[in-house]
Write a protein that holds these residues in place. Structure first.
Motif, mmCIF file in Angstrom:
data_model
loop_
_atom_site.group_PDB
_atom_site.id
_atom_site.type_symbol
_atom_site.label_atom_id
_atom_site.label_comp_id
_atom_site.label_asym_id
_atom_site.label_seq_id
_atom_site.Cartn_x
_atom_site.Cartn_y
_atom_site.Cartn_z
ATOM 1 N N LYS A 21 0.833 -1.209 0.000
ATOM 2 C CA LYS A 21 0.000 0.000 0.000
ATOM 3 C C LYS A 21 0.863 1.253 0.000
ATOM 4 C CE LYS A 21 -4.155 -2.060 1.928
ATOM 5 N NZ LYS A 21 -5.150 -2.049 3.019
ATOM 6 N N GLU A 39 -1.685 16.297 2.421
ATOM 7 C CA GLU A 39 -1.689 14.836 2.399
ATOM 8 C C GLU A 39 -2.584 14.318 1.282
ATOM 9 O OE1 GLU A 39 -2.836 10.987 5.220
ATOM 10 O OE2 GLU A 39 -2.853 13.006 6.093
ATOM 11 N N GLY A 40 -2.073 13.352 0.530
ATOM 12 C CA GLY A 40 -2.841 12.737 -0.550
ATOM 13 C C GLY A 40 -2.803 13.479 -1.867
ATOM 14 N N GLU A 41 -2.320 14.738 -1.856
ATOM 15 C CA GLU A 41 -2.253 15.492 -3.105
ATOM 16 C C GLU A 41 -1.025 15.056 -3.912
ATOM 17 O OE1 GLU A 41 -3.660 19.727 -3.242
ATOM 18 O OE2 GLU A 41 -3.133 19.644 -1.121
ATOM 19 N N VAL A 42 -1.193 15.025 -5.217
ATOM 20 C CA VAL A 42 -0.128 14.540 -6.106
ATOM 21 C C VAL A 42 0.771 15.693 -6.543
ATOM 22 C CG1 VAL A 42 0.353 13.446 -8.346
ATOM 23 C CG2 VAL A 42 -1.531 12.622 -6.930
ATOM 24 N N THR A 75 4.474 11.863 -6.967
ATOM 25 C CA THR A 75 3.839 10.896 -6.074
ATOM 26 C C THR A 75 2.940 11.639 -5.087
ATOM 27 O OG1 THR A 75 4.283 9.091 -4.509
ATOM 28 C CG2 THR A 75 5.836 10.931 -4.480
ATOM 29 N N SER A 76 2.475 10.942 -4.042
ATOM 30 C CA SER A 76 1.682 11.560 -2.969
ATOM 31 C C SER A 76 2.039 10.866 -1.660
ATOM 32 C CB SER A 76 0.176 11.425 -3.261
ATOM 33 O OG SER A 76 -0.177 10.061 -3.444
ATOM 34 N N HIS A 94 0.901 9.502 2.361
ATOM 35 C CA HIS A 94 -0.260 9.007 3.111
ATOM 36 C C HIS A 94 0.195 8.607 4.518
ATOM 37 C CE1 HIS A 94 -2.444 8.990 -0.703
ATOM 38 N NE2 HIS A 94 -1.289 8.616 -1.204
ATOM 39 N N TYR A 95 -0.467 9.160 5.525
ATOM 40 C CA TYR A 95 0.008 9.051 6.909
ATOM 41 C C TYR A 95 -0.748 8.054 7.772
ATOM 42 C CZ TYR A 95 3.116 13.031 6.209
ATOM 43 O OH TYR A 95 4.128 13.847 5.771
ATOM 44 N N GLU A 96 -1.860 7.483 7.312
ATOM 45 C CA GLU A 96 -2.589 6.562 8.185
ATOM 46 C C GLU A 96 -1.758 5.290 8.412
ATOM 47 O OE1 GLU A 96 -3.974 5.476 3.996
ATOM 48 O OE2 GLU A 96 -3.432 7.279 5.115
ATOM 49 N N SER A 120 2.998 6.911 -2.485
ATOM 50 C CA SER A 120 2.352 6.065 -3.481
ATOM 51 C C SER A 120 3.324 5.761 -4.617
ATOM 52 C CB SER A 120 1.090 6.744 -4.012
ATOM 53 O OG SER A 120 1.425 7.985 -4.592
#
Length: 437
Positions: A256, A280-283, A307-308, A310-312, A324
């Motif tokens: 992931k 966060e999550g922005e490319v 890329t982007s 993701h912290y979860e 990603s």
């Protein structure tokens, strides 16, 4: 998730622990480069920044970017923060476009490097029970030596094959009982072809379990192809010589995204056109600051990779931020008639089309004033070469798929099996024949 051994306690820090370590190390790094590296002192003074101005992690945005040309302008050792007598290892990029990018490591840097590789190979599934065959080229390139020390650190048996001499690679793989292959994805595909030619089925006649691939971008379709041909579980790892080499990030079994070793690297995502930091999550473009390196600390390095972040928390239990899969490079992006095209988009289409192999080449040229693209791709079965109607049908099918994905028309040239160049290192997929390219 079972079988997901975690190498270091730092991989499961909570967010506040990460931020505390990052801020402490960032302050020390900024002070070090200001005092030891004239290039950075000058850059900081240009924007009116001093080390005492860095009080929060968000203050990193006040610092200037570092770019590839800064290495060339300061060739060979101008960006080093350690004296030459304290450097125990030099590496360098290939330097195909000019002077090579030179990097160095102190003894402590070497310790850190092997520790970070140990994390990455462990998350990919490698243990002390494995025999790892390194089919990266040994030399000034960071990939082979970097992975070598980390694999030894976890207790794996290492076969330092280097690249090339592919038939011998297959023989050694069979005779030594190799269970992990370390190479570029394109060379791994080539090795599978050669094994077949030797009468060896890579999937059933060899004992490979793991593929640890890096050195070039690849798509999910490429991963599936590699897994199918070799009967392996493959992961991708990420790094670049300017930052350390391999060891910046790698995939776990959850697949992931790549876990960034963020107690040693602070990642940001920026808009490549404006430099503005994205959420966060922005490319956007990945920017990395090294915060534990002695010899060559680097501030806000623009990687050019898209890329982007993701912290979860990941299913594997690690809490490190994940990047990603790289969509492409801002400098690899082809602009054709105003349309942005990444080679990875083309690869995804080709590898999901029956009847053609994984080897291809993209040619870009001008026809009059217009940008045109031609994709040369190998057939799997050379019996199709004699059937014009089948060739035409397959070519049109690929062309239609590419038009849907890219938004532009392209010429598709189907060629005989094994007629395109093979690469032992990074594959050269794009030939831009436009003037000035």
């Amino acid at each position: 998730m079972s079988g997901n051994k975690i190498w270091s306690k730092e991989e499961v820090f909570d967010r506040e622990q990460f931020r505390a370590v990052q801020l402490e190390r960032l302050k020390k790094t900024v002070k070090r480069v200001y005092e030891k590296v004239p290039h950075y002192k000058e850059k900081f003074q240009e924007v009116g920044i001093e080390p005492g101005d860095i009080n929060t992690l968000e203050d990193i945005q006040k610092l200037p970017f570092t770019v590839k040309t800064d290495f060339r302008d300061n060739y060979p050792f101008g960006l080093f923060a350690s004296e030459k007598k304290d450097i125990v290892r030099f590496h360098a990029s290939s330097g195909t476009t000019g002077k090579p990018t030179v990097v160095g490591y102190t003894r402590k840097d070497m310790e850190t490097w092997s520790e970070l590789i140990a994390r990455i190979v462990t998350m990919a599934g490698v243990t002390e029970e494995d025999t790892a065959q390194i089919s990266f080229g040994y030399g000034l390139f960071t990939g082979a030596f970097g992975l070598h020390h980390g694999l030894e650190r976890v207790g794996a048996s290492v076969i330092p094959m280097s690249s090339g001499n592919t038939k011998k690679q297959i023989m050694i793989m069979k005779d030594f009982g190799t269970t992990a292959l370390i190479s570029t994805p394109s060379y791994a595909l080539h090795m599978a072809e050669i094994a077949k030619e030797m009468g060896i089925d890579p999937k059933n006649d060899l004992g490979l379990k793991w593929g640890l691939f890096g050195g070039e971008g690849s798509t999910e379709a490429m991963r599936n192809e590699l897994n199918e041909r070799w009967g392996i579980f493959s992961t991708e790892n990420y790094g670049m010589s300017e930052l350390m080499g391999p060891g910046v990030a790698g995939e776990c079994k959850a697949l992931k995204g790549m876990h960034i070793n963020e107690d040693h690297f602070i990642p940001e995502i920026i808009d490549p056109n404006t430099g503005k930091v994205l959420g966060e999550g922005e490319v956007g473009e990945l920017v990395i600051t090294t915060v534990s390196k002695e010899a060559l600390p680097i501030i806000r390095y623009r990687t050019k990779d898209i890329t982007s972040l993701h912290y979860e928390k990941c299913d594997c239990g690690r809490t490190t931020v994940r990047m990603s899969k790289i969509q492409g490079r801002s400098d690899d992006m082809l602009i054709l008639g105003g349309v942005n095209v990444f080679p990875s988009q083309i690869e995804e289409v080709l590898l999901n089309t029956e009847g053609i192999g994984p080897h291809y080449q993209i040619k870009v040229f001008k026809k009059g004033y217009l940008d045109k693209i031609q994709v040369d791709v190998e057939l799997i079965d050379d019996s199709l070469v004699d059937s014009f109607s089948k060739l035409e049908s397959l070519s049109q099918k690929i062309r239609n798929k590419l038009r849907t994905v890219l938004g532009i028309d392209s010429k598709v040239n189907l060629v005989e099996p094994r007629s395109l160049a093979r690469f032992e290192g990074k594959a050269k997929r794009v030939i831009d024949m436009r003037e000035g390219k």
